[in-house]
Motif scaffolding. Structure first.
Motif, PDB file in Angstrom:
ATOM      1  N   PHE A 214       0.823  -1.212   0.000  1.00 54.67           N
ATOM      2  CA  PHE A 214       0.000   0.000   0.000  1.00 54.67           C
ATOM      3  C   PHE A 214       0.856   1.262   0.000  1.00 54.67           C
ATOM      4  CE2 PHE A 214      -3.245  -3.017   1.544  1.00 54.67           C
ATOM      5  CZ  PHE A 214      -4.271  -2.694   0.658  1.00 54.67           C
ATOM      6  N   LEU A 215       2.028   1.204   0.637  1.00 54.96           N
ATOM      7  CA  LEU A 215       2.935   2.352   0.596  1.00 54.96           C
ATOM      8  C   LEU A 215       3.406   2.614  -0.835  1.00 54.96           C
ATOM      9  CD1 LEU A 215       4.587   4.433   2.345  1.00 54.96           C
ATOM     10  CD2 LEU A 215       6.468   2.794   2.179  1.00 54.96           C
ATOM     11  N   LEU A 216       3.733   1.554  -1.569  1.00 54.31           N
ATOM     12  CA  LEU A 216       4.188   1.703  -2.947  1.00 54.31           C
ATOM     13  C   LEU A 216       3.080   2.237  -3.845  1.00 54.31           C
ATOM     14  CD1 LEU A 216       6.355  -1.527  -3.421  1.00 54.31           C
ATOM     15  CD2 LEU A 216       7.079   0.764  -2.737  1.00 54.31           C
ATOM     16  N   LEU A 217       1.846   1.809  -3.625  1.00 57.56           N
ATOM     17  CA  LEU A 217       0.727   2.343  -4.406  1.00 57.56           C
ATOM     18  C   LEU A 217       0.531   3.831  -4.126  1.00 57.56           C
ATOM     19  CD1 LEU A 217      -1.847  -0.589  -4.055  1.00 57.56           C
ATOM     20  CD2 LEU A 217      -0.571   0.075  -6.111  1.00 57.56           C
ATOM     21  N   ALA A 218       0.653   4.213  -2.871  1.00 53.63           N
ATOM     22  CA  ALA A 218       0.555   5.636  -2.529  1.00 53.63           C
ATOM     23  C   ALA A 218       1.675   6.428  -3.186  1.00 53.63           C
ATOM     24  CB  ALA A 218       0.584   5.810  -1.010  1.00 53.63           C
ATOM     25  N   GLY A 219       2.879   5.849  -3.238  1.00 51.75           N
ATOM     26  CA  GLY A 219       4.003   6.520  -3.898  1.00 51.75           C
ATOM     27  C   GLY A 219       3.777   6.687  -5.384  1.00 51.75           C
ATOM     28  N   ALA A 220       3.153   5.685  -6.021  1.00 54.02           N
ATOM     29  CA  ALA A 220       2.851   5.794  -7.452  1.00 54.02           C
ATOM     30  C   ALA A 220       1.916   6.966  -7.723  1.00 54.02           C
ATOM     31  CB  ALA A 220       2.234   4.490  -7.956  1.00 54.02           C
ATOM     32  N   PRO A 320       9.677  12.890   0.338  1.00 55.60           N
ATOM     33  CA  PRO A 320      10.785  12.263   1.075  1.00 55.60           C
ATOM     34  C   PRO A 320      10.339  11.244   2.108  1.00 55.60           C
ATOM     35  CG  PRO A 320      10.377  14.466   1.927  1.00 55.60           C
ATOM     36  CD  PRO A 320       9.491  14.296   0.721  1.00 55.60           C
ATOM     37  N   LEU A 321       9.054  11.227   2.449  1.00 54.70           N
ATOM     38  CA  LEU A 321       8.585  10.333   3.504  1.00 54.70           C
ATOM     39  C   LEU A 321       8.507   8.887   3.037  1.00 54.70           C
ATOM     40  CD1 LEU A 321       5.788  12.512   5.148  1.00 54.70           C
ATOM     41  CD2 LEU A 321       8.107  12.081   5.971  1.00 54.70           C
ATOM     42  N   GLY A 322       8.194   8.664   1.744  1.00 59.71           N
ATOM     43  CA  GLY A 322       8.136   7.301   1.236  1.00 59.71           C
ATOM     44  C   GLY A 322       9.421   6.531   1.476  1.00 59.71           C
ATOM     45  N   SER A 344       7.978   2.841  -7.859  1.00 55.13           N
ATOM     46  CA  SER A 344       6.544   3.119  -7.777  1.00 55.13           C
ATOM     47  C   SER A 344       6.244   4.556  -8.200  1.00 55.13           C
ATOM     48  CB  SER A 344       6.032   2.863  -6.360  1.00 55.13           C
ATOM     49  OG  SER A 344       6.487   3.846  -5.442  1.00 55.13           O
ATOM     50  N   LYS A 345       7.066   5.498  -7.747  1.00 56.22           N
ATOM     51  CA  LYS A 345       6.888   6.886  -8.172  1.00 56.22           C
ATOM     52  C   LYS A 345       7.156   7.029  -9.670  1.00 56.22           C
ATOM     53  CE  LYS A 345       7.944   9.572  -4.000  1.00 56.22           C
ATOM     54  NZ  LYS A 345       8.833   8.874  -3.081  1.00 56.22           N
ATOM     55  N   ALA A 346       8.185   6.336 -10.154  1.00 58.47           N
ATOM     56  CA  ALA A 346       8.539   6.439 -11.565  1.00 58.47           C
ATOM     57  C   ALA A 346       7.434   5.902 -12.464  1.00 58.47           C
ATOM     58  CB  ALA A 346       9.847   5.691 -11.837  1.00 58.47           C
ATOM     59  N   LEU A 347       6.796   4.828 -12.041  1.00 57.34           N
ATOM     60  CA  LEU A 347       5.698   4.286 -12.845  1.00 57.34           C
ATOM     61  C   LEU A 347       4.551   5.288 -12.930  1.00 57.34           C
ATOM     62  CD1 LEU A 347       5.627   0.567 -11.636  1.00 57.34           C
ATOM     63  CD2 LEU A 347       6.447   1.454 -13.826  1.00 57.34           C
ATOM     64  N   GLY A 348       4.238   5.919 -11.810  1.00 59.46           N
ATOM     65  CA  GLY A 348       3.216   6.958 -11.840  1.00 59.46           C
ATOM     66  C   GLY A 348       3.620   8.128 -12.715  1.00 59.46           C
ATOM     67  N   SER A 349       4.889   8.504 -12.628  1.00 58.78           N
ATOM     68  CA  SER A 349       5.399   9.607 -13.444  1.00 58.78           C
ATOM     69  C   SER A 349       5.377   9.275 -14.929  1.00 58.78           C
ATOM     70  CB  SER A 349       6.835   9.962 -13.019  1.00 58.78           C
ATOM     71  OG  SER A 349       6.872  10.413 -11.682  1.00 58.78           O
ATOM     72  N   GLY A 379      -4.593   7.207  -3.762  1.00 56.07           N
ATOM     73  CA  GLY A 379      -3.333   7.194  -3.036  1.00 56.07           C
ATOM     74  C   GLY A 379      -3.498   7.538  -1.565  1.00 56.07           C
ATOM     75  N   ALA A 380      -4.381   8.481  -1.239  1.00 56.43           N
ATOM     76  CA  ALA A 380      -4.627   8.847   0.153  1.00 56.43           C
ATOM     77  C   ALA A 380      -5.186   7.663   0.937  1.00 56.43           C
ATOM     78  CB  ALA A 380      -5.589  10.034   0.219  1.00 56.43           C
ATOM     79  N   TRP A 381      -6.070   6.904   0.309  1.00 53.48           N
ATOM     80  CA  TRP A 381      -6.616   5.716   0.966  1.00 53.48           C
ATOM     81  C   TRP A 381      -5.513   4.678   1.195  1.00 53.48           C
ATOM     82  CZ3 TRP A 381      -7.175   0.615  -0.872  1.00 53.48           C
ATOM     83  CH2 TRP A 381      -7.929  -0.224  -0.037  1.00 53.48           C
ATOM     84  N   CYS A 382      -4.653   4.480   0.210  1.00 53.83           N
ATOM     85  CA  CYS A 382      -3.561   3.511   0.347  1.00 53.83           C
ATOM     86  C   CYS A 382      -2.595   3.913   1.467  1.00 53.83           C
ATOM     87  CB  CYS A 382      -2.802   3.388  -0.972  1.00 53.83           C
ATOM     88  SG  CYS A 382      -3.715   2.570  -2.296  1.00 53.83           S
ATOM     89  N   ALA A 383      -2.306   5.210   1.581  1.00 51.35           N
ATOM     90  CA  ALA A 383      -1.400   5.675   2.636  1.00 51.35           C
ATOM     91  C   ALA A 383      -1.997   5.382   4.018  1.00 51.35           C
ATOM     92  CB  ALA A 383      -1.151   7.171   2.468  1.00 51.35           C
ATOM     93  N   ARG A 384      -3.278   5.578   4.150  1.00 52.43           N
ATOM     94  CA  ARG A 384      -3.956   5.323   5.420  1.00 52.43           C
ATOM     95  C   ARG A 384      -3.906   3.830   5.776  1.00 52.43           C
ATOM     96  NH1 ARG A 384      -7.412   8.364   8.439  1.00 52.43           N
ATOM     97  NH2 ARG A 384      -8.909   7.254   9.770  1.00 52.43           N
ATOM     98  N   VAL A 385      -4.174   2.982   4.791  1.00 49.46           N
ATOM     99  CA  VAL A 385      -4.140   1.541   5.036  1.00 49.46           C
ATOM    100  C   VAL A 385      -2.728   1.083   5.391  1.00 49.46           C
ATOM    101  CG1 VAL A 385      -4.486  -0.724   3.994  1.00 49.46           C
ATOM    102  CG2 VAL A 385      -6.126   1.115   3.540  1.00 49.46           C
ATOM    103  N   SER A 386      -1.729   1.634   4.704  1.00 57.19           N
ATOM    104  CA  SER A 386      -0.331   1.252   4.974  1.00 57.19           C
ATOM    105  C   SER A 386       0.064   1.579   6.395  1.00 57.19           C
ATOM    106  CB  SER A 386       0.598   1.981   3.989  1.00 57.19           C
ATOM    107  OG  SER A 386       1.941   1.693   4.276  1.00 57.19           O
TER     108      SER A 386
END
Length: 389
Positions: A214-220, A320-322, A344-349, A379-386
């Motif tokens: 879930f952290l990686l999904l939020a990063g994407a 930077p938090l990821g 994960s960020k790069a895939l989103g980018s 992404g906000a939901w994924c961050a919360r679940v993580s």
């Protein structure tokens, strides 16, 4: 202590990646490219960086980054210089692919140096990642301002020369950097093969953990938001045809917000752990993205300026938090897990600008950016679940 090395390394990536975005629109018009082709030339850098990160991340858990840094810097300088030859669409895509790979090596070097320099002090390590983001935002502001100025002047080569010059500076300082870098991590095992097998097993277990997924999904979603926003700004500038000063101002609004957000991050991290700050701050991202959407749809310059700065602040806090969170969870796998977070960020980018271009071609620019707003909500939901896993 890491010193200035990590900041100097990470500044080169946005100087090259983000500075190209305003220039790409001019090159697209010059070569008669479609919006989708220009979006591809922008997004392919992040895709290549993702591939490079996947390949190089585990390597940094096995050997010292000092063996990788000199080669990466040399190749980055040479590839950036190739853009001065006006290579056309195919050539520019190839150059951006290869530059993305070398850029990923530089970022991983910086991450490993920070992680190892503060291995026994998690709080200092988290603040060190925030300082990396501050350096990144400075490089982004300079790159976007330079790219916007070069686009306004119709001289993309100006941006390319500066990137080459900065790369040469880093190359000149590389011998001093190498002497200060860690000697490398030692994993269990009596042979390279055994160590690689042990690393693969540990990384597999870490990446399967729900909190990591879930952290990686939020990063994407973070990567999707920032690259889509930068591309949107470039399209708005090109369509509106503002003066050179206005073009540069629009280009640096997000990086200025990111700088402020990264500075705020260091304060927030003195009050709560990185994972809690990440989950609590993330809802600000879809709110800011929705404000940008309102500015694009209405055409209001005031709304656009305020919304872009606000989006930058939200991104500056989150980006930077990821890596800080995932390296804190798995310090012995700092190269591999930070690589996964970067990917994960790069895939989103990568996907973000392409989707924006495709949707905008069939509807409107606002319609394309609405997709980014929906992605940040997810992404906000994924961050919360993580954070709860």
């Amino acid at each position: 202590m890491p010193g200035a090395l990590p900041g100097l390394l990470v500044a080169l990536t946005p100087l090259s990646q983000l500075g190209f975005i305003p220039v790409s629109v001019v090159l697209g018009e010059r070569w008669g490219l479609s919006v989708e082709q220009v979006g591809l030339s922008v997004g392919v850098y992040a895709a290549a960086a993702a591939v490079g990160t996947v390949l190089l991340g585990p390597l940094f858990d096995l050997v010292s980054p000092r063996r990788v840094l000199p080669v990466a810097v040399v190749l980055n300088v040479l590839l950036s210089g190739s853009l001065l030859t006006d290579p056309g669409f195919a050539g520019i895509v190839l150059a951006r692919v290869l530059t993305g790979v070398t850029g990923s090596a530089l970022v991983l070097c910086a991450v490993v140096v920070v992680a190892d320099g503060h291995r026994d002090d998690p709080s200092a390590r988290e603040r060190g990642f925030s300082r990396l983001q501050t350096s990144t935002s400075v490089g982004a502001a300079v790159g976007l301002a330079l790219g916007a100025a070069a686009a306004g002047l119709g001289a993309p080569a100006v941006w390319a020369w500066v990137v080459v010059g900065y790369g040469v500076l880093v190359l000149a300082l590389t011998p001093a950097f190498v002497r200060r870098m860690p000697s490398g991590a030692a994993l269990p095992g009596t042979s390279p093969t055994a160590r690689l097998h042990a690393l693969a097993a540990d990384v597999h277990g870490a990446l399967r953990a729900p909190r990591t997924v879930f952290l990686l999904l939020a990063g994407a979603a973070v990567g999707w938001a920032i690259q889509t926003a930068h591309y949107t700004v470039s399209l708005v500038s090109q369509q509106a045809g503002p003066g050179l000063g206005q073009r540069v101002l629009l280009a640096v609004l997000i990086p200025l917000g990111v700088f402020a957000g990264a500075s705020l991050d260091e304060v927030l991290l003195t009050r709560a752990a990185a994972v809690r700050v990440f989950a609590r701050a993330y809802p600000a991202l879809p709110v800011a993205a929705a404000a940008v959407l309102a500015g694009v749809a209405s055409g209001s310059a005031v709304v656009q300026v305020l919304a872009l700065v606000g989006l930058g602040v939200a991104l500056g806090v989150l980006m930077p938090l990821g890596p800080a969170v995932v390296v804190g969870w798995y310090p012995d796998l700092r190269g591999s897990v930070s690589a996964a977070e970067s990917v994960s960020k790069a895939l989103g980018s990568t996907v973000g600008p392409v989707v924006l271009g495709a949707v905008a071609s069939g509807t409107t620019l606002a319609g394309g950016f609405a997709v980014a707003v929906a992605v940040t909500l997810l992404g906000a939901w994924c961050a919360r679940v993580s954070a709860r896993s």
